[in-house]
Structure formats: C-alpha cells, structure tokens
Design an enzyme around this catalytic site. Sequence first.
Site, short mmCIF file in Angstrom:
data_model
loop_
_atom_site.label_atom_id
_atom_site.label_comp_id
_atom_site.label_asym_id
_atom_site.label_seq_id
_atom_site.Cartn_x
_atom_site.Cartn_y
_atom_site.Cartn_z
N LYS A 123 -11.27 26.15 -20.06
CA LYS A 123 -10.78 26.00 -18.68
C LYS A 123 -11.73 25.15 -17.84
CE LYS A 123 -11.63 29.39 -15.52
NZ LYS A 123 -12.27 28.90 -14.30
N ASN A 124 -13.03 25.47 -17.92
CA ASN A 124 -13.96 24.81 -17.01
C ASN A 124 -14.30 23.38 -17.43
OD1 ASN A 124 -13.90 27.00 -15.41
ND2 ASN A 124 -15.86 27.86 -16.09
N CYS A 171 -15.38 33.06 -2.25
CA CYS A 171 -14.45 33.79 -3.10
C CYS A 171 -15.10 35.11 -3.46
CB CYS A 171 -14.06 32.98 -4.33
SG CYS A 171 -15.26 33.02 -5.64
N ARG A 224 -20.32 30.74 -2.49
CA ARG A 224 -19.95 29.48 -3.16
C ARG A 224 -19.87 28.26 -2.23
NH1 ARG A 224 -15.80 30.56 -7.86
NH2 ARG A 224 -17.11 28.99 -8.84
N ASP A 283 -20.81 33.59 -16.73
CA ASP A 283 -19.40 33.89 -17.04
C ASP A 283 -19.24 34.84 -18.22
OD1 ASP A 283 -18.65 32.32 -14.93
OD2 ASP A 283 -18.24 30.54 -16.12
N ARG A 298 -5.73 33.43 -15.34
CA ARG A 298 -6.35 32.18 -14.87
C ARG A 298 -7.18 31.54 -15.97
NH1 ARG A 298 -10.31 32.84 -10.80
NH2 ARG A 298 -10.54 30.68 -11.43
#
Length: 434
Positions: free
Chosen positions: A22-23, A116, A121, A310, A402
């Site tokens: 994803k990233n 968030c 952030r 993560d 997500r």
Amino acid sequence: MDVLRIRGGNALKGEISVGGAKNACLPLLAATLLTDEPCVLRNVPELSDSRFMRQILEHQGAEIEPAGANAWRICAREIHPKTPYELVRKMRASICVMGALVGRLKQAEIPLPGGCVIGPRPIDLHIKGLRKLGCEIENRAGSMLIDASKSRGGYIFLGGRYGSTVTGTANILMAAVLTPGTTRIDSAACEPEILDLCEMLVKMGARISGIGSPTLKIRGVAKLHGCEHSVIPDRIEAGTLLLCGAITHGDITVRGAKTEHLGAFLDKLEEAGVPCENVDEDAIRVRGDLAGTFKPVDIVTLPHPGFPTDLQAQFTAMLALTPGISIVTERIYPGRFMHVPELQRMGAEIAIEGPSAIAKGVSALSGAPVMASDLRASAALVLAGLAAGGETWVQRIYHLDRGYEKFEEKLAALGADIVRLPESELPAEFSGGD
Ligand code: EPU
C-alpha cells in the site's frame, strides 16, 4: 459496516502470498501524474486506499483503465492543479499528489490534511522542502497555494524530530525530478517504498543518484515519459502474516516476505524465540510450532532499517502473551497505542507510560467484542483474536480494508476460523457502542 468473527485457537498452517505494498503503491500512483504519457502499474493491491487514490488521480484529470489482473494503465495527458478538501480529508496519503503536481504543473492547490487517530502528523517538512526547492507557498483558508514557477532546486535537510519523513521524501523527490538544476536531499527516508518510487522515477527518465541512502541527488530533467512498473510486495502485510503464524504456534510460509525489508522485525521475532527461515529469496517460513513459550523483548520503533512503527501494534499483541516484561517504545508516533485498551479488554496486562507500552505477558487472552481504531491496531486485534480462547468480534473493520487485501480470506485459507459478517450478525449485547 461489516464485522469479523474470529474463533481463536487454530494453529495456522500453509503457504500464503502478500499483495503489493500500500505505502509504495500510493506514491507510485501519484508519480504517474508526472508525465502525459501512459504508465502501467502492476501488482496494485485491492485495497480501499488504492481505490481512493484512483479517485484522486481521476479528479486531477487522469484516465485509468484495467491492464490485466491487479494492473492499471494510467494516462494523465492533461491534469489540473487543484485537489479538493473532501478527497484529502478521507485519506492522509493523498498529500503525495502535491509533489507530482508541483513537478509537472509548477503549481498546486492542496488542502492541509490535518491530524489523524495515530497522532498530529504535521507536514512542515514537506513545506520546508518545497520552499528550499524555490517554491512560493501561501496558506489560504486551510489550503496551500504553491507556485513553483521560479524553483531551481537546492539543498534540503529533511530530518525532523522523529527522523526522516516517508511521504515528505516522496513529495520532494517528485517535485525535484522536474525542477531545473540540482537538488540534494539529506536525511531522506530509506524505506523500501522510497526505493521503489526512485526506481519507477528512473524508468520514467529521472536522474537520481544515492538511491537507498539518506542522501539523494537529483538532476532535474525537462520531461518524463511513461513506463511499466510493478509495486513491491507489502512488507507490513508480510510481517503481520508471520506474526499470525507465530502467535498461533503454527507453521506458515509467507511468499513475498523479503529479509532485506524486514531485518529489524525478524531479529526481534528470533529474539522472542520464534524460528524463521528463508525458503528462497522471496519467501520466509515461520515455525511458531517450534517456538514453545515466547521470550520477552524490548522494541523501539525507528525509521527504516529500524523496527517499523507499522508492525508495532501487531507485535504488541504477541507480547501480551509472552511471559515476563516487554517494553515497546514508539519513536515515530509516541501516542500510537489505541490497540492497548482493546487488548486489555481481552485480558492483556499492558500499561502505557509516555511513549512506551509495558506488557506483562499473560498465559491466555479471552475473546471479546473489540473496536478497531486504525489500520495496524485492527490487525493487532485480529492477531489477538486468533490466539484467544472463545469468540472475538472486531468492529469497524473498514480500517483493516484500507491496508490488508482479502485478509480474512487469506487467514481462513491457512486454517483460521474467521468470517466477515454484516454488522446485523453482531450479537445484540455487543452492538450499540460509539
Ligand atoms: N513528521 C513531521 N513533519 C512532517 C512529516 C512528518 O514532524 O512534515 C513526523 C510525523 O508526525 C511522524 C514522523 O515524522 O512522527 C514520521 O512521519 P512520516 O512523514 O514518515 O509518515 P508518513 O509519510 O505520513 C508513512 C506511512 C505510514 C507510516 C509512516 C512511518 C504512507 C502512506 N504512510 O506515513 O503508514 O506509519 O510512514 O513509517 O506511506 C500505515 O500504513 O499504517 C501508516 C500509518
């Protein structure tokens, strides 16, 4: 909204493949805006974040069509510089279109994304970097109006109080590759996702040296062209799946797991007494069945190649079941412990002291209704549910969707008793919370 019902206790067994990262995918998609020629991106993960990025690219004017399984053909022949707040608000990572718009159009109008659930952030480093490139930036009604018509490259130190910035590095790179002159970025992020972006930019004609190091040198070019590129496998999904094998005392092989992407994580898994071996250069086998009782470890999250933030929540779920005291310290997002109160509901004994979680391992967790609060916290709750006795119901799993492709299907294929159900199936005594 769907929920996950997990009946814990099954040892997972078998082989499973991870999807595209994803990233990596999100900035790679943004990079397609840098050229008016078509790009083909392969191994695009089927995630709500990828679909959301697609909406943003389409909003900017790109045309996107399928090009085979998990492949997208993107053509950004004509694009415009303005991104609306409704889009940026829904996904923080949409900020990575900023560098591409600045590079290609020499102007952008993009809302500030705000904080968030995992922390404040800020994007001060992105803004500093663009200013150092020579951009003029005005903040008007919550949006940044960026004028890069006079930018000429320059020297940029991109480190902040928490180290390097991943999407900040991606943004400055994308702006710099089409900025005249030479740009040097010091304290650039070295995450594998940044390497992947550099590799795609080079295929498009960018001139970048120092790839993989904290010092990147970029010689601006006048134009980039289309390319074909495949997204790297998701190291965070790989690490999460390895932990699923460990916590259930199973035996699974994760295809797409690469040692060079997961060094610090694998080191801690080994220290915890969980054997892992390379099956080949593209797969790692975890032998939770040989692990016996886990050993306590201390973890400090750091920028790559340090232990990734993560994977912190997921590892903490395993440490909840590890006899002795383990200390997990967050150096990237000091408040990223929303999974802890939910794990406590399952019987975990974890205390939060400033930026650290102190886990006193218990011998068993018990299934409970729990609430996902962000992507990686959701994964931690699934891990705990797989190992717990009884039923765990994970609510708000849109967070999980997500970043984890068909997660419950993959776990079920490995023998987990996990199903996705409509919220109406949630036992009445568990519903109604906010
Ligand atoms: N920071 C600043 N100023 C900035 C930018 C960042 O102070 O201008 C701080 C952040 O607040 C944080 C640290 O620097 O404390 C690192 O932030 P970074 O910019 O590297 O994070 P990011 O690029 O916004 C990406 C991933 C995150 C991952 C972090 C850290 C994407 C789309 N997101 O975020 O992924 O946690 O890097 O590795 O690449 C996730 O996948 O669950 C996720 C949150």
